[in-house]
Design a protein around this motif. Structure first.
Motif, PDB file in Angstrom:
ATOM      1  N   LEU A   3       0.815  -1.215   0.000  1.00 20.34           N
ATOM      2  CA  LEU A   3       0.000   0.000   0.000  1.00 20.34           C
ATOM      3  C   LEU A   3       0.856   1.276   0.000  1.00 20.34           C
ATOM      4  N   PHE A   4       1.969   1.235   0.750  1.00 22.73           N
ATOM      5  CA  PHE A   4       2.778   2.445   0.928  1.00 22.73           C
ATOM      6  C   PHE A   4       3.734   2.712  -0.229  1.00 22.73           C
ATOM      7  N   ASP A   5       3.720   1.836  -1.239  1.00 23.20           N
ATOM      8  CA  ASP A   5       4.629   2.034  -2.375  1.00 23.20           C
ATOM      9  C   ASP A   5       3.936   2.687  -3.559  1.00 23.20           C
ATOM     10  N   GLN A  12      -4.217   7.543   0.581  1.00 23.12           N
ATOM     11  CA  GLN A  12      -5.250   6.872   1.395  1.00 23.12           C
ATOM     12  C   GLN A  12      -4.828   6.856   2.865  1.00 23.12           C
ATOM     13  N   TYR A  13      -3.550   6.534   3.121  1.00 26.41           N
ATOM     14  CA  TYR A  13      -3.055   6.481   4.501  1.00 26.41           C
ATOM     15  C   TYR A  13      -3.099   7.860   5.146  1.00 26.41           C
ATOM     16  N   ILE A  14      -2.698   8.872   4.396  1.00 23.66           N
ATOM     17  CA  ILE A  14      -2.673  10.238   4.948  1.00 23.66           C
ATOM     18  C   ILE A  14      -4.079  10.641   5.403  1.00 23.66           C
ATOM     19  N   ILE A  42      12.446   5.934  11.942  1.00 27.58           N
ATOM     20  CA  ILE A  42      12.194   4.861  10.966  1.00 27.58           C
ATOM     21  C   ILE A  42      10.740   4.970  10.519  1.00 27.58           C
ATOM     22  N   GLY A  43      10.488   4.892   9.213  1.00 20.70           N
ATOM     23  CA  GLY A  43       9.106   4.867   8.712  1.00 20.70           C
ATOM     24  C   GLY A  43       8.359   6.157   8.989  1.00 20.70           C
ATOM     25  N   ILE A  44       8.872   7.265   8.472  1.00 22.81           N
ATOM     26  CA  ILE A  44       8.268   8.576   8.774  1.00 22.81           C
ATOM     27  C   ILE A  44       6.859   8.719   8.210  1.00 22.81           C
ATOM     28  N   GLY A  45       6.539   7.947   7.166  1.00 20.03           N
ATOM     29  CA  GLY A  45       5.224   8.117   6.532  1.00 20.03           C
ATOM     30  C   GLY A  45       5.047   9.562   6.113  1.00 20.03           C
ATOM     31  N   PRO A  46       3.901  10.177   6.443  1.00 24.58           N
ATOM     32  CA  PRO A  46       3.667  11.573   6.045  1.00 24.58           C
ATOM     33  C   PRO A  46       4.591  12.573   6.758  1.00 24.58           C
ATOM     34  N   SER A  62      13.591   8.547   7.788  1.00 21.37           N
ATOM     35  CA  SER A  62      13.797   7.446   6.839  1.00 21.37           C
ATOM     36  C   SER A  62      12.484   6.711   6.612  1.00 21.37           C
ATOM     37  N   ASP A  63      12.435   6.007   5.510  1.00 23.82           N
ATOM     38  CA  ASP A  63      11.293   5.154   5.196  1.00 23.82           C
ATOM     39  C   ASP A  63      11.753   4.173   4.131  1.00 23.82           C
ATOM     40  N   ARG A  64      11.036   3.058   4.037  1.00 20.99           N
ATOM     41  CA  ARG A  64      11.331   2.120   2.951  1.00 20.99           C
ATOM     42  C   ARG A  64      10.608   2.559   1.681  1.00 20.99           C
ATOM     43  N   SER A  65       9.593   3.395   1.857  1.00 25.15           N
ATOM     44  CA  SER A  65       8.796   3.851   0.716  1.00 25.15           C
ATOM     45  C   SER A  65       9.349   5.156   0.148  1.00 25.15           C
ATOM     46  N   VAL A  67       7.936   6.794  -2.105  1.00 27.37           N
ATOM     47  CA  VAL A  67       6.795   7.701  -2.324  1.00 27.37           C
ATOM     48  C   VAL A  67       6.631   8.646  -1.129  1.00 27.37           C
ATOM     49  N   PHE A  68       6.674   8.100   0.086  1.00 29.26           N
ATOM     50  CA  PHE A  68       6.551   8.942   1.288  1.00 29.26           C
ATOM     51  C   PHE A  68       7.709   9.928   1.373  1.00 29.26           C
ATOM     52  N   LEU A  69       8.929   9.452   1.091  1.00 27.11           N
ATOM     53  CA  LEU A  69      10.104  10.340   1.200  1.00 27.11           C
ATOM     54  C   LEU A  69      10.009  11.484   0.189  1.00 27.11           C
ATOM     55  N   ASP A  85      15.425   0.379   4.874  1.00 28.05           N
ATOM     56  CA  ASP A  85      14.547  -0.668   5.353  1.00 28.05           C
ATOM     57  C   ASP A  85      14.847  -0.891   6.842  1.00 28.05           C
ATOM     58  N   ALA A  86      13.821  -1.017   7.633  1.00 29.02           N
ATOM     59  CA  ALA A  86      13.985  -1.127   9.089  1.00 29.02           C
ATOM     60  C   ALA A  86      14.760  -2.377   9.504  1.00 29.02           C
ATOM     61  N   VAL A  87      14.840  -3.349   8.634  1.00 35.73           N
ATOM     62  CA  VAL A  87      15.523  -4.596   9.002  1.00 35.73           C
ATOM     63  C   VAL A  87      17.025  -4.486   8.734  1.00 35.73           C
ATOM     64  N   SER A 100      10.410   5.180  16.243  1.00 39.18           N
ATOM     65  CA  SER A 100       9.386   4.886  15.226  1.00 39.18           C
ATOM     66  C   SER A 100       8.014   4.905  15.883  1.00 39.18           C
ATOM     67  N   ASN A 101       7.023   5.267  15.108  1.00 38.94           N
ATOM     68  CA  ASN A 101       5.639   5.278  15.589  1.00 38.94           C
ATOM     69  C   ASN A 101       4.789   4.439  14.644  1.00 38.94           C
ATOM     70  N   LYS A 102       4.409   3.238  15.108  1.00 39.98           N
ATOM     71  CA  LYS A 102       3.551   2.314  14.357  1.00 39.98           C
ATOM     72  C   LYS A 102       4.168   1.943  13.006  1.00 39.98           C
ATOM     73  N   VAL A 103       5.346   1.367  13.100  1.00 46.68           N
ATOM     74  CA  VAL A 103       6.076   0.934  11.906  1.00 46.68           C
ATOM     75  C   VAL A 103       6.518  -0.533  12.037  1.00 46.68           C
ATOM     76  N   LEU A 104       7.085  -0.862  13.201  1.00 52.66           N
ATOM     77  CA  LEU A 104       7.758  -2.157  13.334  1.00 52.66           C
ATOM     78  C   LEU A 104       6.782  -3.332  13.374  1.00 52.66           C
ATOM     79  N   HIS A 106       4.923  -3.948  11.058  1.00 51.81           N
ATOM     80  CA  HIS A 106       4.854  -4.438   9.677  1.00 51.81           C
ATOM     81  C   HIS A 106       5.939  -5.477   9.372  1.00 51.81           C
ATOM     82  N   LEU A 107       6.859  -5.699  10.318  1.00 52.34           N
ATOM     83  CA  LEU A 107       7.920  -6.693  10.106  1.00 52.34           C
ATOM     84  C   LEU A 107       7.479  -8.055  10.628  1.00 52.34           C
ATOM     85  N   THR A 108       8.041  -9.125  10.065  1.00 54.05           N
ATOM     86  CA  THR A 108       7.810 -10.436  10.672  1.00 54.05           C
ATOM     87  C   THR A 108       8.515 -10.440  12.030  1.00 54.05           C
TER      88      THR A 108
HETATM   89  C1  LIG Z   1       1.453   2.885   9.594  1.00 55.92           C
HETATM   90  S1  LIG Z   1       2.636   3.870   8.744  1.00 55.92           S
HETATM   91  C2  LIG Z   1       3.203   4.954  10.049  1.00 55.92           C
HETATM   92  C3  LIG Z   1       3.815   6.206   9.498  1.00 55.92           C
HETATM   93  C4  LIG Z   1       4.199   7.260  10.543  1.00 55.92           C
HETATM   94  N1  LIG Z   1       5.184   6.761  11.451  1.00 55.92           N
HETATM   95  C5  LIG Z   1       2.980   7.736  11.270  1.00 55.92           C
HETATM   96  O1  LIG Z   1       2.952   7.620  12.504  1.00 55.92           O
HETATM   97  O2  LIG Z   1       2.059   8.230  10.605  1.00 55.92           O
HETATM   98  C6  LIG Z   1       3.981   2.741   8.524  1.00 55.92           C
HETATM   99  C7  LIG Z   1       5.195   3.341   7.836  1.00 55.92           C
HETATM  100  O3  LIG Z   1       6.245   2.399   7.917  1.00 55.92           O
HETATM  101  C8  LIG Z   1       6.882   2.266   6.667  1.00 55.92           C
HETATM  102  N2  LIG Z   1       7.436   0.920   6.609  1.00 55.92           N
HETATM  103  C9  LIG Z   1       6.774  -0.264   6.518  1.00 55.92           C
HETATM  104  N3  LIG Z   1       7.643  -1.285   6.494  1.00 55.92           N
HETATM  105  C10 LIG Z   1       8.884  -0.734   6.608  1.00 55.92           C
HETATM  106  C11 LIG Z   1      10.199  -1.273   6.650  1.00 55.92           C
HETATM  107  N4  LIG Z   1      10.427  -2.584   6.559  1.00 55.92           N
HETATM  108  N5  LIG Z   1      11.236  -0.413   6.755  1.00 55.92           N
HETATM  109  C12 LIG Z   1      11.025   0.938   6.844  1.00 55.92           C
HETATM  110  N6  LIG Z   1       9.803   1.489   6.804  1.00 55.92           N
HETATM  111  C13 LIG Z   1       8.749   0.671   6.689  1.00 55.92           C
HETATM  112  C14 LIG Z   1       5.795   2.532   5.661  1.00 55.92           C
HETATM  113  O4  LIG Z   1       6.322   2.913   4.408  1.00 55.92           O
HETATM  114  C15 LIG Z   1       5.028   3.657   6.357  1.00 55.92           C
HETATM  115  O5  LIG Z   1       5.583   4.895   6.093  1.00 55.92           O
END
Ligand SMILES: C[S@@+](CC[C@H](N)C(=O)[O-])C[C@H]1O[C@@H](n2cnc3c(N)ncnc32)[C@H](O)[C@@H]1O
Length: 187
Positions: A3-5, A12-14, A42-46, A62-65, A67-69, A85-87, A100-104, A106-108
């Motif tokens: 979704l974030f790519d 939609q996320y914003i 990590i994962g700044i999103g918007p 930083s972000d893996r996407s 598009v967000f950057l 990438d957070a990994v 990070s805020n609600k990012v990790l 998304h990892l296994t």
């Molecule tokens: C739910 S959003 C949260 C965005 C922002 N931190 C916020 O609070 O609005 C998750 C974010 O994590 C990023 N993300 C997801 N998997 C990631 C990964 N493996 N490494 C880095 N960023 C990742 C996504 O691109 C997205 O920007």
């Protein structure tokens, strides 16, 4: 591709995240981290938390996407941004804090462990980690994204060999006590 790519997914996320930001979490961070410290988000999103963090700290976003950057760069040309990438976090830079805020979630689970290992290597002396998670025990997949919920006991197990827990508490994002934040320091 998640979704974030895509531009559509990002927009939609914003919309969905309107009205939410890390104000309360960053107030807690202030108790543990002196002003002007270096912070990697990590994962700044918007980038709403970036905007708040920048008022007190020297922040790298930083972000893996990409598009967000790219979107954040449009309105914040002078910002230090890394495609990470957070990994794996392929950078030789180190920081006083990794946030990070609600990012990790998304990892296994395996990759979350790897990420914590890598974060440990990237911290300066006396550095700290600050991360938030959704609380619970569900595992879901939505829009090509993984959502793993954690209980405090799970987070303790994953982090305790490398880190001391300075603080770990539940807080409310959407529904009462639906989230956990954790503040960690290298052992
Ligand atoms: C739910 S959003 C949260 C965005 C922002 N931190 C916020 O609070 O609005 C998750 C974010 O994590 C990023 N993300 C997801 N998997 C990631 C990964 N493996 N490494 C880095 N960023 C990742 C996504 O691109 C997205 O920007």
């Amino acid at each position: 591709m998640g979704l974030f790519d895509t531009v559509k997914g990002v927009e939609q996320y914003i919309k969905m995240a309107e009205g939410y930001d890390g104000t309360e979490l960053i107030k807690i961070l202030h108790k543990h981290l002196p002003e002007n410290s270096t912070v990697l988000e990590i994962g700044i999103g918007p980038g709403k938390d970036m905007d708040i963090l920048k008022k007190s700290y020297a922040v790298t976003g930083s972000d893996r996407s990409r598009v967000f950057l790219d979107k954040y760069k449009e309105t914040h040309q002078d910002t230090d941004l890394l495609l990470l990438d957070a990994v794996t976090m392929e950078t030789d830079r180190t920081f006083d804090c990794i946030y990070s805020n609600k990012v990790l979630h998304h990892l296994t689970k395996e990759n979350l462990k790897k990420s914590f290992q890598r974060q440990k290597e990237m911290l300066n002396q006396d550095g700290i980690l600050f991360h938030s998670f959704w609380k619970g025990n569900k595992v879901e997949e939505m829009g090509g994204l993984l959502f793993i919920y954690y209980e405090m006991t799970d987070l303790k197990k994953i982090t305790e060999s490398n880190f001391d827990i300075l603080e770990m508490k539940t807080y409310t994002e959407v529904e009462k006590n639906d989230s956990i934040y954790v503040v960690l320091k290298t052992k």
